[in-house]
Motif scaffolding. Structure first.
Motif, PDB file in Angstrom:
ATOM      1  N   HIS A   8      45.850  37.598 -37.317  1.00 49.55           N
ATOM      2  CA  HIS A   8      46.643  36.886 -38.334  1.00 49.55           C
ATOM      3  C   HIS A   8      46.465  37.526 -39.711  1.00 49.55           C
ATOM      4  N   GLY A   9      45.289  38.124 -39.941  1.00 50.78           N
ATOM      5  CA  GLY A   9      45.036  38.870 -41.171  1.00 50.78           C
ATOM      6  C   GLY A   9      45.241  38.037 -42.430  1.00 50.78           C
ATOM      7  N   PRO A  10      45.788  38.640 -43.482  1.00 50.82           N
ATOM      8  CA  PRO A  10      45.987  37.919 -44.745  1.00 50.82           C
ATOM      9  C   PRO A  10      46.913  36.702 -44.638  1.00 50.82           C
ATOM     10  N   LYS A  11      47.650  36.600 -43.538  1.00 42.92           N
ATOM     11  CA  LYS A  11      48.475  35.400 -43.341  1.00 42.92           C
ATOM     12  C   LYS A  11      47.627  34.148 -43.201  1.00 42.92           C
ATOM     13  N   LEU A  12      46.316  34.315 -43.015  1.00 45.14           N
ATOM     14  CA  LEU A  12      45.415  33.156 -43.004  1.00 45.14           C
ATOM     15  C   LEU A  12      45.476  32.381 -44.319  1.00 45.14           C
ATOM     16  N   LEU A  13      45.912  33.045 -45.390  1.00 46.96           N
ATOM     17  CA  LEU A  13      46.048  32.362 -46.665  1.00 46.96           C
ATOM     18  C   LEU A  13      47.243  31.402 -46.677  1.00 46.96           C
ATOM     19  N   ASP A  14      48.143  31.578 -45.706  1.00 48.68           N
ATOM     20  CA  ASP A  14      49.323  30.716 -45.599  1.00 48.68           C
ATOM     21  C   ASP A  14      49.192  29.661 -44.514  1.00 48.68           C
ATOM     22  N   SER A  15      48.563  30.054 -43.391  1.00 52.30           N
ATOM     23  CA  SER A  15      48.548  29.160 -42.229  1.00 52.30           C
ATOM     24  C   SER A  15      47.424  29.545 -41.290  1.00 52.30           C
ATOM     25  N   ALA A  16      47.057  28.600 -40.434  1.00 49.97           N
ATOM     26  CA  ALA A  16      46.060  28.873 -39.401  1.00 49.97           C
ATOM     27  C   ALA A  16      46.711  29.657 -38.269  1.00 49.97           C
ATOM     28  N   PRO A  17      45.944  30.468 -37.557  1.00 46.81           N
ATOM     29  CA  PRO A  17      46.509  31.201 -36.415  1.00 46.81           C
ATOM     30  C   PRO A  17      46.821  30.251 -35.267  1.00 46.81           C
ATOM     31  N   LYS A  18      47.734  30.690 -34.404  1.00 44.75           N
ATOM     32  CA  LYS A  18      48.035  29.899 -33.216  1.00 44.75           C
ATOM     33  C   LYS A  18      46.872  29.953 -32.235  1.00 44.75           C
ATOM     34  N   ALA A  19      46.678  28.869 -31.521  1.00 42.70           N
ATOM     35  CA  ALA A  19      45.617  28.844 -30.507  1.00 42.70           C
ATOM     36  C   ALA A  19      45.928  29.866 -29.411  1.00 42.70           C
ATOM     37  N   PRO A  20      44.927  30.641 -28.990  1.00 40.27           N
ATOM     38  CA  PRO A  20      45.149  31.685 -27.966  1.00 40.27           C
ATOM     39  C   PRO A  20      45.188  31.079 -26.560  1.00 40.27           C
ATOM     40  N   LEU A  21      46.237  30.347 -26.243  1.00 40.30           N
ATOM     41  CA  LEU A  21      46.278  29.560 -25.009  1.00 40.30           C
ATOM     42  C   LEU A  21      46.217  30.435 -23.755  1.00 40.30           C
ATOM     43  N   ARG A  22      46.945  31.544 -23.752  1.00 36.56           N
ATOM     44  CA  ARG A  22      46.958  32.383 -22.547  1.00 36.56           C
ATOM     45  C   ARG A  22      45.570  32.965 -22.283  1.00 36.56           C
ATOM     46  N   ARG A  23      44.947  33.495 -23.328  1.00 35.57           N
ATOM     47  CA  ARG A  23      43.617  34.081 -23.144  1.00 35.57           C
ATOM     48  C   ARG A  23      42.599  33.008 -22.770  1.00 35.57           C
ATOM     49  N   ALA A  24      42.736  31.824 -23.360  1.00 39.70           N
ATOM     50  CA  ALA A  24      41.825  30.731 -23.019  1.00 39.70           C
ATOM     51  C   ALA A  24      41.965  30.347 -21.551  1.00 39.70           C
ATOM     52  N   SER A  25      43.197  30.336 -21.054  1.00 41.95           N
ATOM     53  CA  SER A  25      43.414  30.002 -19.644  1.00 41.95           C
ATOM     54  C   SER A  25      42.755  31.022 -18.728  1.00 41.95           C
ATOM     55  N   LEU A  26      42.851  32.290 -19.089  1.00 40.27           N
ATOM     56  CA  LEU A  26      42.230  33.337 -18.275  1.00 40.27           C
ATOM     57  C   LEU A  26      40.706  33.212 -18.279  1.00 40.27           C
ATOM     58  N   ILE A  27      40.147  32.875 -19.439  1.00 41.91           N
ATOM     59  CA  ILE A  27      38.690  32.680 -19.545  1.00 41.91           C
ATOM     60  C   ILE A  27      38.246  31.555 -18.624  1.00 41.91           C
ATOM     61  N   LEU A  28      38.976  30.453 -18.645  1.00 43.59           N
ATOM     62  CA  LEU A  28      38.608  29.305 -17.820  1.00 43.59           C
ATOM     63  C   LEU A  28      38.760  29.619 -16.340  1.00 43.59           C
ATOM     64  N   LEU A  29      39.806  30.356 -15.976  1.00 45.01           N
ATOM     65  CA  LEU A  29      40.002  30.718 -14.566  1.00 45.01           C
ATOM     66  C   LEU A  29      38.862  31.597 -14.064  1.00 45.01           C
ATOM     67  N   ARG A  30      38.433  32.551 -14.892  1.00 45.55           N
ATOM     68  CA  ARG A  30      37.303  33.404 -14.492  1.00 45.55           C
ATOM     69  C   ARG A  30      36.030  32.582 -14.354  1.00 45.55           C
ATOM     70  N   ALA A  31      35.837  31.652 -15.284  1.00 41.38           N
ATOM     71  CA  ALA A  31      34.631  30.816 -15.241  1.00 41.38           C
ATOM     72  C   ALA A  31      34.623  29.925 -14.007  1.00 41.38           C
ATOM     73  N   ILE A  32      35.787  29.418 -13.623  1.00 41.66           N
ATOM     74  CA  ILE A  32      35.877  28.601 -12.409  1.00 41.66           C
ATOM     75  C   ILE A  32      35.489  29.432 -11.195  1.00 41.66           C
ATOM     76  N   GLY A  33      35.958  30.685 -11.170  1.00 38.14           N
ATOM     77  CA  GLY A  33      35.590  31.571 -10.067  1.00 38.14           C
ATOM     78  C   GLY A  33      34.104  31.816  -9.997  1.00 38.14           C
ATOM     79  N   THR A  34      33.478  31.995 -11.157  1.00 37.70           N
ATOM     80  CA  THR A  34      32.026  32.195 -11.195  1.00 37.70           C
ATOM     81  C   THR A  34      31.293  30.960 -10.701  1.00 37.70           C
ATOM     82  N   ARG A  35      31.761  29.787 -11.121  1.00 44.16           N
ATOM     83  CA  ARG A  35      31.114  28.544 -10.692  1.00 44.16           C
ATOM     84  C   ARG A  35      31.238  28.364  -9.186  1.00 44.16           C
ATOM     85  N   SER A  36      32.396  28.706  -8.640  1.00 34.62           N
ATOM     86  CA  SER A  36      32.589  28.592  -7.195  1.00 34.62           C
ATOM     87  C   SER A  36      31.657  29.532  -6.443  1.00 34.62           C
ATOM     88  N   THR A  37      31.453  30.731  -6.991  1.00 37.15           N
ATOM     89  CA  THR A  37      30.534  31.685  -6.369  1.00 37.15           C
ATOM     90  C   THR A  37      29.116  31.143  -6.357  1.00 37.15           C
TER      91      THR A  37
END
Length: 313
Positions: free
Chosen positions: A272-301
């Protein structure tokens, strides 16, 4: 994912009024902290989940009271809430707010949490009064007085019995990174409210003042400040990633995901860079979903490995 009624059963919460109290907190937490709520539901053992949700709801409600309105109103609200909380935890009132009813039951099940609730409420006055940080030491004091006790209310539920000091030290490193990241994401809003979370000395080191940020007059210097701030966050998240080695195996996927979710937020903020002075960045939903999916796989293992070990023993 274990169903919510079964999750309450696994936590030993059988009283109908208490089940309703915990369920009400679940709805609230799922609404304002979706990614973290999902991580808790998917990655922590079911017996812990209602207690983590109750602790999270308590902190969110407390923060809201402390952060809204003029200072005298905030201090009065904090004092009243502290009195209500202490009474609920010390006695057994006939009628309790659902949030405090859930918190009381959780502290009875996990008494190690109580000390952090007390410290957190005492630190609430600093949270109510601060308007800025002059130096890095001021920021560090804020984290130690308020932000760390807040996080430890939850983290105490998974504190390893044999290395509690090392675990809390790691938690401080994590919350340093997380708090810096919060202030970076909220920079536009905090500037407008007159409470920026980046220390004045850090601004000066990059040739900036608060007025420069408000006028958005020095984009190159702002970008340099963001890079420096991000480097501090990234350093502490790298250190905090070692936390999972201290806790019991069932808790590791959750801690790993928690650190990685902060890294995803950091990537979004730096992009987001200097645009942080105007607004907050969007939540990284896609990357967050991938993180959770990997973590679920680890827990299952981990579950399969434990099952195999039991069969062989």
């Amino acid at each position: 994912m274990t169903t919510w009624p079964h999750t309450l059963d696994r936590a030993g919460i059988t009283n109908s009024a208490l089940r309703d109290a915990y369920s009400a907190q679940r709805v609230l937490v799922a609404r304002y902290a979706r990614a973290e709520y999902t991580a808790v539901r998917l990655l922590l053992p079911a017996p812990l989940v209602p207690h983590v949700i109750a602790a999270t709801a308590f902190m969110h409600h407390s923060d809201t009271l402390i952060d809204q309105g003029p200072l005298p109103q905030r201090l009065a609200a904090l004092a009243d809430w502290s009195t209500q909380t202490q009474a609920a935890l010390a006695d057994s009132p006939a009628h309790l707010d659902p949030l405090l009813a859930a918190l009381r039951h959780t502290t009875l099940a996990h008494p190690q949490m109580r000390q952090y609730i007390d410290t957190y409420l005492k630190g609430g006055e600093l949270e109510a009064r601060w308007t800025s940080f002059t130096t890095e030491d001021d920021f560090q004091t804020y984290v130690g007085t308020y932000a760390l006790p807040a996080f430890m209310i939850i983290a105490s539920l998974i504190t390893p019995p044999h290395e509690p000091e090392a675990f809390e030290a790691g938690c401080r490193t994590f919350i340093l990174a997380s708090q810096r990241l919060d202030f970076l994401e909220d920079l536009a809003e905090d500037l407008q409210s007159g409470r920026p979370g980046i220390p004045d000395q850090a601004l000066a080191d990059h040739g900036l003042t608060r007025d420069d940020l408000l006028k958005q007059s020095e984009p190159a210097r702002v970008q340099s400040l963001i890079r420096h701030h991000a480097a501090l966050i990234r350093r502490d998240l790298t250190t905090a990633a070692q936390l999972e080695r201290l806790v019991q195996i069932p808790h590791r996927p959750f801690l790993r995901a928690l650190v990685q979710l902060q890294s995803a937020r950091l990537a979004a903020a730096t992009s987001h860079g200097p645009k942080l002075l105007d607004s907050a960045p969007k939540a990284p939903l896609r990357r967050a979903s991938l993180i959770l999916l990997r973590a679920i796989g680890t827990r299952s293992t981990h579950r399969l490995s434990r099952s195999a070990s039991r069969l062989q023993s």
